[in-house]
Design an enzyme around this catalytic site. Structure first.
Site, PDB file in Angstrom:
ATOM      1  CG  ASP A 204      -1.786   1.228   1.545  1.00  0.00           C
ATOM      2  OD1 ASP A 204      -2.671   1.411   0.467  1.00  0.00           O
ATOM      3  OD2 ASP A 204      -1.301   2.115   2.165  1.00  0.00           O
ATOM      4  CD  GLU A 239      -2.378   3.033  -3.169  1.00  0.00           C
ATOM      5  OE1 GLU A 239      -3.412   3.991  -3.443  1.00  0.00           O
ATOM      6  OE2 GLU A 239      -1.971   2.770  -2.064  1.00  0.00           O
ATOM      7  CG  ASP A 260      -2.341   8.020 -14.660  1.00  0.00           C
ATOM      8  OD1 ASP A 260      -2.579   8.381 -13.540  1.00  0.00           O
ATOM      9  OD2 ASP A 260      -1.443   8.152 -15.477  1.00  0.00           O
ATOM     10  CG  ASP A 330      -8.007   3.912  -2.290  1.00  0.00           C
ATOM     11  OD1 ASP A 330      -8.104   4.232  -1.273  1.00  0.00           O
ATOM     12  OD2 ASP A 330      -6.756   3.565  -2.761  1.00  0.00           O
ATOM     13  CD  GLN A 331      -9.844   5.967  -7.233  1.00  0.00           C
ATOM     14  OE1 GLN A 331     -10.402   7.056  -7.152  1.00  0.00           O
ATOM     15  NE2 GLN A 331      -8.473   5.867  -7.263  1.00  0.00           N
ATOM     16  N   GLY A 333     -14.967   3.951  -2.314  1.00  0.00           N
ATOM     17  CA  GLY A 333     -15.125   4.144  -0.647  1.00  0.00           C
ATOM     18  C   GLY A 333     -14.939   5.646  -0.369  1.00  0.00           C
TER      19      GLY A 333
END
Length: 522
Positions: A204, A239, A260, A330-331, A333
């Site tokens: 991470d 990441e 991206d 991530d995107q 939550g």
């Protein structure tokens, strides 16, 4: 003096008892005693020689919300549904123990100990064994850049573990210039791989592992993992929001998450342009062309709406060096209401984007539920009490306070209801069956055509626009070619060859969202 497995123990510091920072199991919560574990007593019975990285079709899973029960055992019982669709790898969100019963896992404080709400160490091993029985690799997401805010007694036991000159967005930065610190994290990585027979790790936010000693750490970690005689390929994914290719160029790390690609797809389908979407919203179709041709979009060049350049050239990397996704924890939550893409854009368009993800040469990652068109949100949730819980609750509300439409609507991250609302449902609706059939068809094409071509080695790739919101891509490999036509809301030019293996969605001239891909051997 010897002690049997199951014996509780603590470390005494200035008259207080604290858990072992390298605890393999806790008696209860993160503040109580640790428990001795003998990993050699588990009777492994499934032979497993692993899978090569180019075969990876990743499924990102949060164990606590994947099923109603939220346990390793319950998750294991549903793995056959994923394998049947053509998924080949699981990426498990962090399981190292954190404070409370529920959370995403990124605020762990005992990184060697599986979270007890999910089950015991043996339960996790049984989960891994079931995955291997079905041909699924298992990778674990690990957090080595910070500790969570409650129960990290390592601050008291070893203050030198941290770098006083740096700070991450989530807590004190770690001092990787110390050999003992590097060894702690390397031992953690090796434990998960050796004792739980995992196929690899996802590291991470490595952009927060910086400062003196960090480069040495990445080298030593890779060397230690690659040096294991595991009898199976072992994979390392990072990441890195900097878009730096160095770890992949060295061959020491297999791939990096590629946000991206996600950002280009998301802005193309939703029109959103706030925050980190700003530079991608200027020309999302042009950016998608770059992503399909080069991997990363931002490679150090000047970009509109971006104050400073980001990234470095990456097109020389193999397609397998990029993990692409149209949704991630991530995107989804990190949105106030945790909406999935299918709830934000035309579902027909989202399906085409999903098909694109699954059939093109880059490593695809599916966020749990995406394969069945799930509409359930994935919200931010935690289980802190007292002052810390109030701080998290207040901070989450303030994060979105400037968005008038969200006034009073941001779910309470501490409430049990927020966690429960994020759990997948497994109903067999016509819509869910349709999405599963799309997933199955795309992954069958990938297994038969895309994956063998990628394995043969890439020679060239050309991507061009065929309309305002349409493109054509050709990947040339040593063993053949892939030709892809995509319409993302405008009719483009489609050409098909009846003698080539083909997968097509909505290719009538009037269809605004369409995809066609053809494979041809040399």
């Amino acid at each position: 003096m010897e002690a049997p497995a199951g014996t509780p123990y603590s470390i005494h510091v200035d008259g207080d008892r604290i858990p072992d920072p390298a605890s393999r199991l806790q008696h209860d919560d993160v503040h109580g005693p640790s428990v001795l574990v003998d990993h050699d007593t588990y009777a492994w019975g499934v032979p497993w020689t692993g899978r090569p990285w180019h075969e990876a079709v990743i499924y990102e899973m949060h164990v606590g919300t994947f099923t109603a029960e939220g346990t390793f055992a319950a998750a294991a019982a549903k793995l056959d549904r994923l394998a049947e669709l053509g998924i080949t790898a699981l990426e498990i969100m962090p399981v190292g123990q954190w404070s409370g019963r529920r959370g995403w896992g990124y605020d762990g404080v005992l990184p060697f100990a599986p979270h007890p709400a999910y089950g015991t160490p043996d339960d996790f091993k049984a989960f891994v064994e079931r995955a291997h029985e079905l041909g699924l690799m298992v990778l674990l997401d690990v957090v080595m850049n910070h500790f969570g805010p409650d129960g990290a007694y390592i601050h008291r036991l070893a203050p030198e573990f941290f770098d006083d000159d740096r700070h991450t967005p989530w807590g004190a930065a770690i001092n990787f210039n110390r050999e003992a610190v590097r060894r702690f994290w390397i031992d953690c990585a090796l434990m998960w791989i050796e004792d739980y027979r995992l196929d690899g790790l996802r590291l991470d936010a490595v952009h927060q592992i910086t400062g003196p000693g960090s480069d040495r750490f990445f080298d030593e970690l890779s060397h230690a993992v690659r040096g294991l005689d595991a009898g199976r390929p072992l994979h390392l994914v990072v990441e890195d929001e900097r878009n730096e290719p160095g770890l992949r160029e060295s061959g020491k790390y297999d791939a990096s998450w590629n946000d991206d690609f996600h950002h280009a797809v998301h802005t193309a389908l939703t029109g959103e342009s706030g925050g980190y979407y700003a530079s991608f919203a200027v020309d999302p179709i042009g950016d998608l062309c770059l992503a399909l041709e080069r991997g990363h979009i931002e490679e150090g060049q000047d970009r509109p709406r971006r104050k400073s350049a980001r990234g470095a050239p990456s097109s020389h990397l193999a397609p397998t060096a990029f993990v692409n996704a149209t949704q991630t924890h991530d995107q989804v939550g990190n949105r106030a209401l945790g909406e999935r893409l299918v709830s934000l854009a035309d579902p027909a368009a989202v399906e085409i984007a999903f098909a694109l993800l699954l059939v093109c040469p880059y490593i695809p990652m599916i966020f749990m539920g995406e394969e069945q068109g799930a509409r359930t949100p994935f919200l931010f949730f935690a289980d802190y009490g007292g002052e810390l819980g109030e701080m998290v609750r207040k901070g989450r509300a303030e994060e979105f306070a400037e968005i008038a439409a969200l006034a009073g609507k941001v779910p309470d991250p501490i409430a049990l209801e927020t966690f429960e609302a994020s759990k997948l449902t497994w109903g067999d609706t016509p819509d869910a069956r349709h999405w599963r059939e799309t997933t199955r068809a795309c992954l069958a094409f990938r297994a038969e055509h895309t994956t063998p071509l990628v394995a043969s080695g890439r020679e060239d790739v050309k991507v061009s626009r065929t309309g305002d919101r349409a493109l054509y891509a050709r990947w040339t490999f040593a063993a053949g070619t892939l030709d892809l036509y995509l319409n993302f809301g405008g009719v483009g030019r489609f050409e098909t060859r009846p003698d080539a293996p083909q997968l097509a969605f909505n290719v009538l001239e009037t269809d605004p969202y369409a995809l066609s891909i053809e494979a041809r051997a040399k």
